[in-house]
Structure formats: C-alpha cells, structure tokens
Design a protein around this motif. Structure first.
Motif, PDB file in Angstrom:
ATOM      1  N   MET A 224      -9.842  -1.513  -4.108  1.00 19.13           N
ATOM      2  CA  MET A 224      -8.719  -1.001  -3.318  1.00 19.13           C
ATOM      3  C   MET A 224      -8.703   0.522  -3.297  1.00 19.13           C
ATOM      4  O   MET A 224      -8.542   1.143  -2.235  1.00 19.13           O
ATOM      5  CB  MET A 224      -7.404  -1.517  -3.894  1.00 19.13           C
ATOM      6  CG  MET A 224      -7.161  -2.999  -3.710  1.00 19.13           C
ATOM      7  SD  MET A 224      -5.773  -3.593  -4.706  1.00 19.13           S
ATOM      8  CE  MET A 224      -4.444  -2.546  -4.115  1.00 19.13           C
ATOM      9  N   TRP A 225      -8.856   1.151  -4.490  1.00 16.55           N
ATOM     10  CA  TRP A 225      -8.836   2.613  -4.535  1.00 16.55           C
ATOM     11  C   TRP A 225      -9.997   3.202  -3.738  1.00 16.55           C
ATOM     12  O   TRP A 225      -9.835   4.209  -3.042  1.00 16.55           O
ATOM     13  CB  TRP A 225      -8.899   3.103  -5.984  1.00 16.55           C
ATOM     14  CG  TRP A 225      -7.669   2.826  -6.784  1.00 16.55           C
ATOM     15  CD1 TRP A 225      -7.587   2.109  -7.938  1.00 16.55           C
ATOM     16  CD2 TRP A 225      -6.327   3.251  -6.500  1.00 16.55           C
ATOM     17  NE1 TRP A 225      -6.298   2.061  -8.389  1.00 16.55           N
ATOM     18  CE2 TRP A 225      -5.491   2.751  -7.526  1.00 16.55           C
ATOM     19  CE3 TRP A 225      -5.750   3.992  -5.473  1.00 16.55           C
ATOM     20  CZ2 TRP A 225      -4.123   2.978  -7.572  1.00 16.55           C
ATOM     21  CZ3 TRP A 225      -4.376   4.224  -5.511  1.00 16.55           C
ATOM     22  CH2 TRP A 225      -3.586   3.722  -6.533  1.00 16.55           C
ATOM     23  N   ALA A 226     -11.165   2.571  -3.844  1.00 19.13           N
ATOM     24  CA  ALA A 226     -12.315   3.058  -3.093  1.00 19.13           C
ATOM     25  C   ALA A 226     -12.049   2.963  -1.592  1.00 19.13           C
ATOM     26  O   ALA A 226     -12.345   3.900  -0.833  1.00 19.13           O
ATOM     27  CB  ALA A 226     -13.571   2.276  -3.474  1.00 19.13           C
ATOM     28  N   ALA A 227     -11.493   1.843  -1.152  1.00 16.87           N
ATOM     29  CA  ALA A 227     -11.181   1.686   0.274  1.00 16.87           C
ATOM     30  C   ALA A 227     -10.156   2.727   0.719  1.00 16.87           C
ATOM     31  O   ALA A 227     -10.273   3.299   1.817  1.00 16.87           O
ATOM     32  CB  ALA A 227     -10.668   0.274   0.547  1.00 16.87           C
ATOM     33  N   MET A 228      -9.157   2.987  -0.119  1.00 18.04           N
ATOM     34  CA  MET A 228      -8.153   3.991   0.222  1.00 18.04           C
ATOM     35  C   MET A 228      -8.791   5.378   0.329  1.00 18.04           C
ATOM     36  O   MET A 228      -8.499   6.157   1.249  1.00 18.04           O
ATOM     37  CB  MET A 228      -7.044   4.008  -0.831  1.00 18.04           C
ATOM     38  CG  MET A 228      -5.816   4.816  -0.437  1.00 18.04           C
ATOM     39  SD  MET A 228      -4.538   4.818  -1.726  1.00 18.04           S
ATOM     40  CE  MET A 228      -4.229   3.070  -1.916  1.00 18.04           C
ATOM     41  N   GLY A 229      -9.697   5.691  -0.606  1.00 21.58           N
ATOM     42  CA  GLY A 229     -10.396   6.970  -0.539  1.00 21.58           C
ATOM     43  C   GLY A 229     -11.250   7.088   0.711  1.00 21.58           C
ATOM     44  O   GLY A 229     -11.311   8.158   1.332  1.00 21.58           O
ATOM     45  N   ILE A 230     -11.900   5.998   1.089  1.00 15.98           N
ATOM     46  CA  ILE A 230     -12.727   6.007   2.297  1.00 15.98           C
ATOM     47  C   ILE A 230     -11.869   6.232   3.538  1.00 15.98           C
ATOM     48  O   ILE A 230     -12.234   7.007   4.433  1.00 15.98           O
ATOM     49  CB  ILE A 230     -13.523   4.692   2.397  1.00 15.98           C
ATOM     50  CG1 ILE A 230     -14.616   4.671   1.322  1.00 15.98           C
ATOM     51  CG2 ILE A 230     -14.128   4.515   3.789  1.00 15.98           C
ATOM     52  CD1 ILE A 230     -15.251   3.311   1.110  1.00 15.98           C
ATOM     53  N   LEU A 231     -10.727   5.565   3.616  1.00 18.99           N
ATOM     54  CA  LEU A 231      -9.841   5.764   4.763  1.00 18.99           C
ATOM     55  C   LEU A 231      -9.365   7.220   4.838  1.00 18.99           C
ATOM     56  O   LEU A 231      -9.320   7.812   5.921  1.00 18.99           O
ATOM     57  CB  LEU A 231      -8.648   4.818   4.674  1.00 18.99           C
ATOM     58  CG  LEU A 231      -8.961   3.321   4.814  1.00 18.99           C
ATOM     59  CD1 LEU A 231      -7.716   2.486   4.550  1.00 18.99           C
ATOM     60  CD2 LEU A 231      -9.534   3.008   6.191  1.00 18.99           C
ATOM     61  N   ALA A 232      -9.030   7.805   3.672  1.00 19.86           N
ATOM     62  CA  ALA A 232      -8.629   9.210   3.654  1.00 19.86           C
ATOM     63  C   ALA A 232      -9.777  10.104   4.113  1.00 19.86           C
ATOM     64  O   ALA A 232      -9.582  11.066   4.867  1.00 19.86           O
ATOM     65  CB  ALA A 232      -8.165   9.605   2.254  1.00 19.86           C
ATOM     66  N   ALA A 233     -10.996   9.789   3.662  1.00 18.80           N
ATOM     67  CA  ALA A 233     -12.160  10.590   4.037  1.00 18.80           C
ATOM     68  C   ALA A 233     -12.456  10.475   5.523  1.00 18.80           C
ATOM     69  O   ALA A 233     -12.863  11.459   6.167  1.00 18.80           O
ATOM     70  CB  ALA A 233     -13.372  10.159   3.215  1.00 18.80           C
ATOM     71  N   LEU A 234     -12.265   9.283   6.100  1.00 16.67           N
ATOM     72  CA  LEU A 234     -12.470   9.131   7.545  1.00 16.67           C
ATOM     73  C   LEU A 234     -11.470   9.973   8.333  1.00 16.67           C
ATOM     74  O   LEU A 234     -11.807  10.542   9.377  1.00 16.67           O
ATOM     75  CB  LEU A 234     -12.367   7.657   7.939  1.00 16.67           C
ATOM     76  CG  LEU A 234     -13.550   6.774   7.538  1.00 16.67           C
ATOM     77  CD1 LEU A 234     -13.218   5.295   7.767  1.00 16.67           C
ATOM     78  CD2 LEU A 234     -14.809   7.154   8.315  1.00 16.67           C
ATOM     79  N   LEU A 235     -10.242  10.059   7.846  1.00 13.68           N
ATOM     80  CA  LEU A 235      -9.267  10.936   8.497  1.00 13.68           C
ATOM     81  C   LEU A 235      -9.702  12.392   8.404  1.00 13.68           C
ATOM     82  O   LEU A 235      -9.558  13.167   9.366  1.00 13.68           O
ATOM     83  CB  LEU A 235      -7.888  10.763   7.862  1.00 13.68           C
ATOM     84  CG  LEU A 235      -7.143   9.469   8.180  1.00 13.68           C
ATOM     85  CD1 LEU A 235      -5.867   9.378   7.355  1.00 13.68           C
ATOM     86  CD2 LEU A 235      -6.819   9.385   9.662  1.00 13.68           C
ATOM     87  N   ARG A 236     -10.271  12.772   7.260  1.00 10.95           N
ATOM     88  CA  ARG A 236     -10.749  14.149   7.096  1.00 10.95           C
ATOM     89  C   ARG A 236     -11.910  14.438   8.053  1.00 10.95           C
ATOM     90  O   ARG A 236     -11.995  15.532   8.616  1.00 10.95           O
ATOM     91  CB  ARG A 236     -11.188  14.364   5.645  1.00 10.95           C
ATOM     92  CG  ARG A 236     -11.579  15.812   5.335  1.00 10.95           C
ATOM     93  CD  ARG A 236     -11.774  15.996   3.841  1.00 10.95           C
ATOM     94  NE  ARG A 236     -12.034  17.397   3.523  1.00 10.95           N
ATOM     95  CZ  ARG A 236     -13.241  17.925   3.401  1.00 10.95           C
ATOM     96  NH1 ARG A 236     -14.309  17.153   3.574  1.00 10.95           N
ATOM     97  NH2 ARG A 236     -13.399  19.200   3.107  1.00 10.95           N
ATOM     98  N   VAL A 237     -12.795  13.474   8.220  1.00 10.00           N
ATOM     99  CA  VAL A 237     -13.885  13.646   9.184  1.00 10.00           C
ATOM    100  C   VAL A 237     -13.320  13.866  10.582  1.00 10.00           C
ATOM    101  O   VAL A 237     -13.798  14.716  11.340  1.00 10.00           O
ATOM    102  CB  VAL A 237     -14.837  12.432   9.164  1.00 10.00           C
ATOM    103  CG1 VAL A 237     -15.868  12.545  10.273  1.00 10.00           C
ATOM    104  CG2 VAL A 237     -15.533  12.319   7.824  1.00 10.00           C
ATOM    105  N   LYS A 238     -12.308  13.102  10.926  1.00  6.81           N
ATOM    106  CA  LYS A 238     -11.695  13.247  12.246  1.00  6.81           C
ATOM    107  C   LYS A 238     -11.125  14.643  12.439  1.00  6.81           C
ATOM    108  O   LYS A 238     -11.198  15.221  13.532  1.00  6.81           O
ATOM    109  CB  LYS A 238     -10.594  12.189  12.427  1.00  6.81           C
ATOM    110  CG  LYS A 238      -9.981  12.164  13.809  1.00  6.81           C
ATOM    111  CD  LYS A 238      -9.001  11.011  13.944  1.00  6.81           C
ATOM    112  CE  LYS A 238      -8.427  10.954  15.354  1.00  6.81           C
ATOM    113  NZ  LYS A 238      -7.485   9.820  15.500  1.00  6.81           N
ATOM    114  N   LEU A 239     -10.574  15.218  11.368  1.00  7.87           N
ATOM    115  CA  LEU A 239      -9.958  16.547  11.459  1.00  7.87           C
ATOM    116  C   LEU A 239     -10.979  17.677  11.406  1.00  7.87           C
ATOM    117  O   LEU A 239     -10.819  18.700  12.071  1.00  7.87           O
ATOM    118  CB  LEU A 239      -8.939  16.724  10.328  1.00  7.87           C
ATOM    119  CG  LEU A 239      -7.687  15.846  10.398  1.00  7.87           C
ATOM    120  CD1 LEU A 239      -6.877  15.982   9.100  1.00  7.87           C
ATOM    121  CD2 LEU A 239      -6.830  16.227  11.593  1.00  7.87           C
ATOM    122  N   THR A 240     -12.037  17.491  10.591  1.00  5.97           N
ATOM    123  CA  THR A 240     -12.952  18.603  10.326  1.00  5.97           C
ATOM    124  C   THR A 240     -14.372  18.372  10.798  1.00  5.97           C
ATOM    125  O   THR A 240     -15.150  19.329  10.908  1.00  5.97           O
ATOM    126  CB  THR A 240     -13.009  18.896   8.818  1.00  5.97           C
ATOM    127  OG1 THR A 240     -13.638  17.792   8.134  1.00  5.97           O
ATOM    128  CG2 THR A 240     -11.609  19.098   8.248  1.00  5.97           C
TER     129      THR A 240
END
Length: 412
Positions: free
Chosen positions: A190-206
C-alpha cells in the motif's frame, strides 16, 4: 504527463476506477506478497502491469499450495490479477536488455530485488532514468536501502518480530503471537503504491522521474506509531493484552453464552450507552468506573462485571442491544461468517474472477470506491510467460529473435 501510446496492450475502461491509471505502463519485477500487492493495486486502477518473472518457476507464490483453486495457488490468485506475464532470465545480458527496452516506454518500474542487485545488473534508477528521464522507479526491500541489514532478506513474520509487533500480540502470560494477516507485506504494498501515485503526480508537474523506496521494516515501525508514542510518554513497555487496548476501557472481547462480542466504548458517553444496553445502569455512577482514566486502572474488575452479564445472553442478542443504543460492537465472526454477512455483501467488495481452471472464484476488490463504483471487470492472473511473445512483438523484437531467445532459455 505525456502518456506513451506505443505498444500498449490495454482495454477500454469499464469503470471510473479503471480510468485513474489508464495509459500508464508498469514493469513489475517483484514476487511474493508486498510487491505484487502494490502492482495489483495499480492494475486495478487501470494501469497496464507487465509482471516480469523467472523463466523456470516464476513468482514464488505460484508454488505456495495447498491451498489452491483448481491447479493454481490461491495466494498467487489473490495478488496477481490484471497483469501480463513475461518470463525472462535477468542473469543473462539478453534478459537485462529486454527489461531496458521495455523500460524506455514505461511509466513505472517496481522491483523487490535486494539493495544493490538491480544496480549490479544495470537496472538501477540512474541507469534506467538515463534511458527514460520521466520513469518512476520504486524499490521495495526488507530492511530499507541503507544500514547494516540492508542486504538481508525478510518476510512478514520476521518483521513482526523485529519491529516489536509480535511482542505486543497475544494474551498476557502467553507466548508472543504472529498477527495472522500479512499486515506488513500488504501494508508495504500500500505504501509503495501511494508513493508511486505521488511520484506520478510529480512527473505530471515537472516531467522528472522520482525514486520511491518502501520497506517491510519501515511499514512495521509505522504500524507501531501509537505504541511508540505511548512508550515515549510513559517509559513503560507496551505488553500483550489479548483483545484489550491500553488507553481505554471497556475496549475488548467479552464472552457470551454462545460466542463472543467485542465492545468498544471509546469515551464516557459510549460507556453509558453500553451500560444501558446491558441493564447495568449503575456502573457509570460507581467511582471505579466514572471516567475512562479510572476504568483503565480498574479494567479487570470492570471486565468481570460486564462479562457476568454477557455470559447470560446470546452474542446476537448482545449485539442487537448495543446497536439499538448506538454503542460500537461486533460479534466475533470467523472467515465464513464474515463472508456470509449481509453487510459485506452490501458493500460489494467481493468480486468474481473468471479463471480457466475453476468456476466461481472470488477475490477481494480494492477497499475503496470512486463515485460509488468499484472495478467491474478483472483479468485473471496470468500463466507464467503467457504474454512474452505478444509483448516482445509489440516492443519490436522480430519473431526469429524471440524464437532464438526461447531456445536459449533467456525467455519463456
């Protein structure tokens, strides 16, 4: 984020859940429980998940049977729906080249190799991000990426022992007990999936990729947060208390005439409701039970007084009485009783999974909904190497090259 469209093998979404990660490609180099649970979450939300497995036996959980459903491990079925399988030998240069080729067109790569193992194969985050700067790279490990134990293997119960969870599980006077559910493995997923979702949002921004790390150790320490806080505040080590909780009372299991009921009175108001429901209206006026602080100090006497009453009643009757008063409670169910309950049926978390060698198989869906919806269609967990040819063909490998790699044992 510019989602890559080349060589994507995706179906049209059937629900809002599948639209969340539609167009996202995930390379899954994990096995056992934590990593596969992580990537199953992503697959349930619509990502195309390519499970990269060993050519010989594949994921260890394929062999975790009995129990099984048809010819397949029920554990494997529980963790690997909505994925495609590509079997490749990562101990060969050609196998590593295949992963690199797929990583160029991937959005996420997740692995559970020992720290340093991916890097030694040329599959570390820096090496792959040189090929794909926007790649989200997730490493799942036992003890974390740093420290003296970083290279040591680990499993859920081992980490329950290491992080102290086992020391506080069980009844006073009994040996420590393992929590039967794989809470550290699945929590890490679960934590890994949450981190991945956060990282995908960061990719979208940066537009820049991110490295996510999660470990069984950190998950176990995280689950101990409240007990750690209480220990820091009091200096008293938490102890095994059976079904009770140190901070409030009554908050535990009580025996009934034909079973048991958990009663959770988290404040004085709820305690009064419990007493009304059980015809024990005088208890809140007793100075030993007038507030939570004194109830905690007099827990044993309170438990015995309440249980004298509950032993005279059936479990279902106790639950009805408490529910009428709005007092939190639950009868003690076994797995069969839980699955057959009207409430579990009403929330719709159990879902059908069509597998080739067994009818009527059900799986647990994601424990949340979007706009009241869950995913309505699932792909069965794949056979080992089921999609190898199709994926390599889509990646541009000539058929003759695929045949040669199969003959040499690099892929299956």
């Amino acid at each position: 984020m510019q989602y890559k469209e080349t060589a994507r093998m995706t179906a049209e979404p059937s629900s809002a859940m599948e639209q969340v990660l539609q167009g996202i490609r995930v390379l899954d180099l994990t096995q056992n429980v934590a990593g596969p649970f992580c990537t199953q979450i992503l697959g349930d939300m619509g990502a195309e998940v390519i499970k990269i497995e060993r050519t010989g036996s594949g994921d260890d959980t394929r062999a975790w049977q009995p129990p099984s459903w048809g010819a397949r491990s029920s554990t494997f079925l529980a963790l690997n729906r909505n994925k495609k399988s590509l079997a490749v030998d990562l101990d060969t240069p050609q196998g590593v080249d295949i992963v690199k080729a797929l990583a160029r067109d991937a959005d996420v790569l997740v692995h559970s190799l020992k720290p340093g193992s991916a890097e030694s194969r040329g599959l570390g985050d820096e090496a792959l991000r040189a090929l794909n700067p926007a790649l989200v790279y997730c490493a799942i490990s036992a003890f974390g990426q740093q420290g003296p134990l970083r290279a040591q293997p680990g499993y859920d119960p081992l980490m329950q022992a290491y992080t102290g969870i086992m020391s506080v599980t069980g009844s006073e006077g009994d040996p420590p007990a393992r929590v039967s559910v794989s809470l550290i493995d699945m929590g890490t997923g679960m934590w890994a999936a949450m981190g991945i979702l956060a990282a995908l949002l960061r990719v979208k921004l940066t537009g820049k990729g991110t490295t996510v790390s999660a470990s069984l150790l950190e998950t176990g320490v995280g689950w101990m947060s409240i007990l750690i806080a209480n220990y820091r505040a009091s200096g008293v080590l938490p102890r095994r208390m059976g079904t009770a909780m140190a901070m409030t009372a009554p908050y535990e299991l009580f025996q009934a005439a034909d079973g048991a009921v958990f009663i959770a009175a988290g404040n004085d108001r709820l305690f009064q409701k419990v007493c009304v429901a059980l015809d024990l209206e005088a208890l809140p006026r007793d100075e030993r039970y007038a507030s939570n602080a004194v109830r905690v100090r007099n827990r044993q006497a309170l438990h015995e007084t309440i249980e004298q009453r509950t032993l005279a009643l059936g479990a279902a009757d106790i639950a009805r009485r408490l529910q009428r008063q709005g007092a939190p409670c639950s009868v003690l169910n076994n797995v069969q009783q839980m699955l057959e309950s009207e409430q579990v049926a009403a929330v719709g978390i159990m879902q059908e999974l069509d597998i080739q060698d067994g009818d009527g198989h059900q799986v647990v869906g994601l424990p949340f909904t979007l706009d009241g919806q869950r995913r309505t269609r699932h792909d069965a967990p794949p056979e080992l190497g089921q999609h190898t040819r199709a994926l390599l063909d889509a990646a541009g490998y000539p058929a003759a090259s695929v045949d040669d790699l199969i003959a040499r044992g690099v892929i299956r």
